[in-house]
Design a protein around this motif. Structure first.
Motif, mmCIF file in Angstrom:
data_model
loop_
_atom_site.group_PDB
_atom_site.id
_atom_site.type_symbol
_atom_site.label_atom_id
_atom_site.label_comp_id
_atom_site.label_asym_id
_atom_site.label_seq_id
_atom_site.Cartn_x
_atom_site.Cartn_y
_atom_site.Cartn_z
ATOM 1 N N ARG A 194 18.701 144.313 -3.132
ATOM 2 C CA ARG A 194 19.713 143.557 -2.398
ATOM 3 C C ARG A 194 19.060 142.851 -1.225
ATOM 4 N NH1 ARG A 194 23.542 147.864 0.732
ATOM 5 N NH2 ARG A 194 24.330 145.977 1.675
ATOM 6 N N THR A 195 19.787 141.902 -0.666
ATOM 7 C CA THR A 195 19.362 141.230 0.550
ATOM 8 C C THR A 195 20.256 141.715 1.681
ATOM 9 O OG1 THR A 195 18.629 139.307 -0.706
ATOM 10 C CG2 THR A 195 18.995 138.981 1.652
ATOM 11 N N LEU A 196 19.657 142.190 2.744
ATOM 12 C CA LEU A 196 20.406 142.712 3.879
ATOM 13 C C LEU A 196 21.087 141.583 4.646
ATOM 14 C CD1 LEU A 196 18.145 145.307 5.728
ATOM 15 C CD2 LEU A 196 19.997 145.709 4.143
ATOM 16 N N ASN A 197 22.319 141.839 5.087
ATOM 17 C CA ASN A 197 22.905 140.944 6.073
ATOM 18 C C ASN A 197 22.649 141.556 7.447
ATOM 19 O OD1 ASN A 197 25.052 142.782 6.746
ATOM 20 N ND2 ASN A 197 26.220 142.034 4.997
ATOM 21 N N GLU A 198 22.941 140.795 8.497
ATOM 22 C CA GLU A 198 22.615 141.249 9.849
ATOM 23 C C GLU A 198 23.372 142.517 10.240
ATOM 24 O OE1 GLU A 198 22.783 138.094 12.696
ATOM 25 O OE2 GLU A 198 21.183 136.979 11.701
ATOM 26 N N ASP A 199 24.639 142.627 9.860
ATOM 27 C CA ASP A 199 25.424 143.807 10.220
ATOM 28 C C ASP A 199 24.851 145.073 9.582
ATOM 29 O OD1 ASP A 199 27.166 142.329 11.774
ATOM 30 O OD2 ASP A 199 28.655 142.101 10.175
ATOM 31 N N PHE A 200 24.462 144.977 8.309
ATOM 32 C CA PHE A 200 23.897 146.146 7.631
ATOM 33 C C PHE A 200 22.542 146.519 8.236
ATOM 34 C CE2 PHE A 200 22.246 148.833 4.279
ATOM 35 C CZ PHE A 200 23.371 149.518 3.853
ATOM 36 N N ALA A 201 21.748 145.500 8.589
ATOM 37 C CA ALA A 201 20.465 145.776 9.250
ATOM 38 C C ALA A 201 20.702 146.533 10.555
ATOM 39 C CB ALA A 201 19.710 144.473 9.503
ATOM 40 N N ASP A 202 21.713 146.120 11.326
ATOM 41 C CA ASP A 202 22.036 146.804 12.582
ATOM 42 C C ASP A 202 22.456 148.250 12.332
ATOM 43 O OD1 ASP A 202 21.489 144.478 13.970
ATOM 44 O OD2 ASP A 202 23.600 143.970 14.312
ATOM 45 N N GLN A 203 23.183 148.499 11.253
ATOM 46 C CA GLN A 203 23.577 149.875 10.919
ATOM 47 C C GLN A 203 22.353 150.712 10.544
ATOM 48 O OE1 GLN A 203 26.987 150.313 8.199
ATOM 49 N NE2 GLN A 203 27.375 148.140 8.580
ATOM 50 N N HIS A 204 21.498 150.148 9.700
ATOM 51 C CA HIS A 204 20.322 150.893 9.250
ATOM 52 C C HIS A 204 19.396 151.212 10.423
ATOM 53 C CE1 HIS A 204 17.094 152.293 6.667
ATOM 54 N NE2 HIS A 204 16.288 151.574 7.420
ATOM 55 N N TYR A 205 19.168 150.235 11.289
ATOM 56 C CA TYR A 205 18.251 150.396 12.419
ATOM 57 C C TYR A 205 19.002 150.658 13.723
ATOM 58 C CZ TYR A 205 14.403 148.720 9.493
ATOM 59 O OH TYR A 205 13.456 148.575 8.519
ATOM 60 N N ALA A 206 20.113 151.390 13.652
ATOM 61 C CA ALA A 206 20.990 151.606 14.809
ATOM 62 C C ALA A 206 20.234 152.083 16.051
ATOM 63 C CB ALA A 206 22.102 152.588 14.446
ATOM 64 N N GLU A 207 19.251 152.955 15.876
ATOM 65 C CA GLU A 207 18.540 153.503 17.039
ATOM 66 C C GLU A 207 17.580 152.499 17.668
ATOM 67 O OE1 GLU A 207 16.001 154.690 13.436
ATOM 68 O OE2 GLU A 207 18.123 154.395 13.873
ATOM 69 N N HIS A 208 17.361 151.343 17.021
ATOM 70 C CA HIS A 208 16.400 150.363 17.516
ATOM 71 C C HIS A 208 17.032 149.060 18.010
ATOM 72 C CE1 HIS A 208 13.281 152.936 16.053
ATOM 73 N NE2 HIS A 208 13.572 152.740 14.789
ATOM 74 N N VAL A 209 18.332 148.880 17.861
ATOM 75 C CA VAL A 209 18.930 147.559 18.121
ATOM 76 C C VAL A 209 18.712 147.048 19.540
ATOM 77 C CG1 VAL A 209 20.619 147.615 16.245
ATOM 78 C CG2 VAL A 209 21.225 148.525 18.493
ATOM 79 N N ASP A 210 18.536 147.924 20.508
ATOM 80 C CA ASP A 210 18.340 147.490 21.893
ATOM 81 C C ASP A 210 16.868 147.390 22.292
ATOM 82 O OD1 ASP A 210 21.090 147.309 22.348
ATOM 83 O OD2 ASP A 210 21.211 149.449 22.848
ATOM 84 N N LYS A 211 15.975 147.634 21.361
ATOM 85 C CA LYS A 211 14.541 147.615 21.685
ATOM 86 C C LYS A 211 13.976 146.207 21.498
ATOM 87 C CE LYS A 211 14.072 152.484 20.709
ATOM 88 N NZ LYS A 211 13.686 153.492 19.747
ATOM 89 N N PRO A 212 12.955 145.855 22.295
ATOM 90 C CA PRO A 212 12.427 144.486 22.241
ATOM 91 C C PRO A 212 11.842 144.085 20.883
ATOM 92 C CG PRO A 212 11.231 145.816 23.888
ATOM 93 C CD PRO A 212 12.323 146.668 23.325
ATOM 94 N N PHE A 213 11.356 145.053 20.122
ATOM 95 C CA PHE A 213 10.769 144.705 18.818
ATOM 96 C C PHE A 213 11.822 144.464 17.743
ATOM 97 C CE2 PHE A 213 10.991 149.385 18.627
ATOM 98 C CZ PHE A 213 11.608 149.572 17.393
ATOM 99 N N TYR A 214 13.091 144.797 18.026
ATOM 100 C CA TYR A 214 14.096 144.746 16.966
ATOM 101 C C TYR A 214 14.465 143.337 16.495
ATOM 102 C CZ TYR A 214 18.172 145.352 14.100
ATOM 103 O OH TYR A 214 19.049 145.277 13.048
ATOM 104 N N PRO A 215 14.701 142.352 17.372
ATOM 105 C CA PRO A 215 15.112 141.030 16.839
ATOM 106 C C PRO A 215 14.171 140.450 15.779
ATOM 107 C CG PRO A 215 15.590 141.145 19.179
ATOM 108 C CD PRO A 215 14.783 142.396 18.837
ATOM 109 N N PRO A 216 12.833 140.453 15.999
ATOM 110 C CA PRO A 216 11.982 139.944 14.908
ATOM 111 C C PRO A 216 11.992 140.841 13.668
ATOM 112 C CG PRO A 216 10.647 140.496 16.854
ATOM 113 C CD PRO A 216 12.077 140.700 17.227
#
Length: 141
Positions: free
Chosen positions: A44-66
């Motif tokens: 599958r191809t991730l959408n942004e919301d699902f990516a945020d759920q999967h990486y929930a513990e990282h969403v506020d970290k500087p490396f997360y947007p890229p």
């Protein structure tokens, strides 16, 4: 297909860079040759919301947007693997996060030259495996 043994389970994501490079079969075959069982698999191809759920513990970290941009850039393959101490075994097989520093013989050591585009993700604990499998394969929980 599900495992009937009491073996541990883990989630593995074969990331968009590995799919683009045609490495899905190579990566899955390494796990199978090790004796691990593929209990579930989906592309599958991730959408942004699902990516945020999967990486929930990282969403506020500087490396997360890229990382989010990369993980939503194309199809990936999600697998549930099972086997004896599968979490520890898989993490040993994939190598350290930075493919430039990963040991030869590991998936990242043999096939990756990047820190972000490092081919695979694997759950890092029993708790994260349960959370991630529940997110990706709710029918298995």
């Amino acid at each position: 297909m599900s495992s009937s043994s009491p073996d541990e389970r883990t989630l593995v994501l074969i990331k968009p860079d590995a799919v683009r490079r045609g490495l899905v079969g190579e990566i899955i075959s390494r796990f199978e040759r090790k004796g691990l069982q593929v209990d579930a698999m989906v592309q599958r191809t991730l959408n942004e919301d699902f990516a945020d759920q999967h990486y929930a513990e990282h969403v506020d970290k500087p490396f997360y947007p890229p990382l989010k941009t990369f993980m939503t850039s194309g199809p990936l393959v999600a697998l549930v693997l099972s086997g004896d101490q599968v979490i520890e075994v898989v993490r040993g097989m994939i190598g350290v996060t930075d493919g430039r520093r990963a040991a030869a013989g590991t998936i990242r050591g043999d096939l990756s030259l990047s820190n972000r585009e490092n081919l695979v993700h694997a759950s890092d604990s029993v708790d994260s495996a349960k959370r991630e499998i529940g997110l990706w394969f709710p029918e298995l929980v």
